[in-house]
Design a protein around this motif. Structure first.
Motif, PDB file in Angstrom:
ATOM      1  N   TYR A   1       0.831  -1.208   0.000  1.00 30.02           N
ATOM      2  CA  TYR A   1       0.000   0.000   0.000  1.00 30.02           C
ATOM      3  C   TYR A   1       0.868   1.262   0.000  1.00 30.02           C
TER       4      TYR A   1
ATOM      5  N   THR B   1       1.612   4.590   1.427  1.00 33.16           N
ATOM      6  CA  THR B   1       1.250   5.069   2.754  1.00 33.16           C
ATOM      7  C   THR B   1       2.209   6.160   3.229  1.00 33.16           C
TER       8      THR B   1
ATOM      9  N   GLU C   1      -5.129   4.560   6.231  1.00 33.64           N
ATOM     10  CA  GLU C   1      -4.274   4.825   5.076  1.00 33.64           C
ATOM     11  C   GLU C   1      -2.862   5.248   5.474  1.00 33.64           C
ATOM     12  N   CYS C   2      -2.738   5.870   6.645  1.00 36.31           N
ATOM     13  CA  CYS C   2      -1.423   6.280   7.147  1.00 36.31           C
ATOM     14  C   CYS C   2      -1.097   5.487   8.414  1.00 36.31           C
TER      15      CYS C   2
ATOM     16  N   LEU D   1      -3.751  -1.616   7.116  1.00 41.07           N
ATOM     17  CA  LEU D   1      -4.019  -0.702   5.998  1.00 41.07           C
ATOM     18  C   LEU D   1      -5.172  -1.185   5.120  1.00 41.07           C
TER      19      LEU D   1
ATOM     20  N   TYR E   1      -8.816   1.158   3.390  1.00 44.46           N
ATOM     21  CA  TYR E   1      -7.949   1.939   2.517  1.00 44.46           C
ATOM     22  C   TYR E   1      -8.818   2.410   1.347  1.00 44.46           C
TER      23      TYR E   1
ATOM     24  N   PRO F   1      -2.445   8.574   0.346  1.00 43.70           N
ATOM     25  CA  PRO F   1      -3.011   8.271   1.668  1.00 43.70           C
ATOM     26  C   PRO F   1      -3.242   9.537   2.494  1.00 43.70           C
TER      27      PRO F   1
END
Length: 451
Positions: free
Chosen positions: A367, A369, A407-408, A420, A424, A430
């Motif tokens: 992801y 991020t 997302e972070c 995540l 997401y 993100p």
């Protein structure tokens, strides 16, 4: 607005853009459909007014002098589907909550600017995307095409320019209702923040919340006019990326006879389009709105001085904002020389820290991020540099959402790589979720209190 003069000016903008060339524009398959969409946009009412842009310029000038602090926040890339009442409310609520904490920390007015009602286009590192041997046009934001990876969705459609206008108009209408109809009442906002610190994970911020509570009670005991605190200013901003949208939204103000981009109060030029001789810089040089430019470690001080001469030749306070995006590991070494040279030139720009874009990486799970600690560290470095140079840290620029996305990484919730995939939802970069955004505000308030 003088329609005839606006039409003539829009034609001048188009001719200049064709001559200079514009980066990061979609390859529209039907030129006639583009002309129709642009003509339709030209006939629509402005989304914001020149006088509002002038007010924001004054507010940004105050921030450059250290008499205010700017909070810019909102989605990385707005989508048409997310332009719902609940989503808009939650984003506004998050910014209001952050602003209340920052106001206390800075003992200054906080200028609230949303990345809202126009952030429908995104630059891309490649014009195409390949999955499983299939290559399609890259997703450039809902203003251009759809995120779904199928040919019909990824084909650029100029009618989406018109759709973006209507989505922006609906968003602004609701934002104005929220910020003038009692939703922004400071007492409500403070109560929301008390709920945030009641969470055991956020206990370290309880002292700040308690101090704000005492201040609120003190104001009430003194007979403060809380009715005056039921409303607030809230400005709209987005990246001036897609010129087929920005040009037809540029109008000549009947009051002053000057051109304003009426798609937003504040527009900025990004890292990929800030060519000194390119169409984007030419465009923002011709409008009266307060404008911003993203500044990375790759920006040479000499280039920035030339940019200042082009964009702010009259040295108008509040006209030009530099939004620095350096990365936590770079800001302390890269930013000082830039700030020093600009300051020595006599230019008074507003310095704002974007702690998001320089701290993006791909997680082990694949992801895209950012780590919350890196975001905080870049803001801390931003304050340290300005404190050492005796210059003014004017604000922060944050990609955030009012939703509880994952997302972070990090924050008091301790979002891990394995988390995540739970929520997401971004279609591009993100974002900090609601809790992370508020936590950042409390931490920045502590930094402001040390300044």
């Amino acid at each position: 607005m003088n329609t005839l003069d606006s039409t003539h000016f829009q034609a001048e903008l188009e001719q200049a853009g064709a001559r200079l060339g514009a980066a990061q524009q979609p390859e529209w398959p039907d030129a006639g459909a583009v002309r129709d969409a642009v003509s339709t946009l030209s006939s629509y009412p402005p989304l914001v007014f020149a006088g509002e842009c002038d007010v924001l310029r004054d507010r940004l000038a105050a921030a450059a002098r250290g008499e205010a602090f700017v909070l810019q926040g909102g989605d990385c890339a707005e989508t048409f589907a997310s332009a719902t009442a609940d989503n808009i409310r939650d984003r506004v609520k998050t910014v209001l909550q952050m602003a209340a904490v920052l106001t206390y920390g800075a003992s200054l007015p906080v200028v609230k600017v949303g990345r809202m009602a126009g952030q429908y286009a995104k630059p891309r590192s490649s014009g195409s995307e390949t999955r499983d041997g299939v290559t399609l046009p890259a997703y450039r934001g809902d203003m251009v095409n759809d995120f779904a990876f199928v040919p019909g969705s990824r084909t650029p459609d100029p009618q989406r320019l018109v759709h973006a206008y209507h989505a922006a108009a609906s968003t602004l209408n609701l934002v104005r209702a929220f910020t003038t109809g009692g939703f922004a009442d400071l007492r409500h906002v403070h109560d929301w923040n008390k709920g945030f610190v009641a969470n055991a994970a956020n206990a370290r911020y309880e002292r700040t919340a308690h101090d704000i509570d005492k201040a609120m009670k003190f104001m009430a005991a003194c007979g403060a006019d809380f009715d005056a605190m039921r409303t607030t200013e809230f400005f709209a901003a987005h990246e001036a990326l897609l010129l087929d949208y920005e040009r037809p939204m540029t109008r000549i103000d009947s009051r002053t006879g000057l051109p304003y981009d009426t798609s937003a109060h504040f527009v900025w030029v990004g890292e990929r389009t800030r060519d000194l001789d390119g169409a984007h810089i030419d465009f923002v040089s011709r409008i009266q709105n307060p404008i911003g430019v993203k500044v990375s470690p790759r920006a040479e001080p000499d280039y920035l001085l030339k940019l200042i001469d082009k964009l702010d030749p009259d040295r108008t306070p509040g006209r030009l904002t530099f939004i620095t995006r350096m990365g936590a590991g770079t800001i302390r070494s890269a930013l000082p020389a830039i700030v020093e040279r600009v300051t020595e030139s006599g230019a008074q720009v507003t310095w704002i820290c974007d702690p998001m874009h320089g701290n993006t990486f791909e997680s082990t799970s694949g992801y895209k991020t950012r780590n919350f600690d890196d975001v905080v560290d870049e803001v801390q470095g931003f304050f340290e540099v300005h404190r050492a140079l005796g210059t003014v840290p004017g604000g922060i620029h944050v990609e955030l959402t009012g939703n509880d996305v994952t997302e972070c990484l990090g924050g008091s919730e301790k979002i891990l790589d394995a988390d995540l995939g739970n929520r997401y939802e971004t279609v591009c970069d993100p974002r900090l979720n609601h809790q992370q955004s508020l936590e950042l505000a409390f931490l920045v308030a502590e930094m402001l209190g040390q300044s």
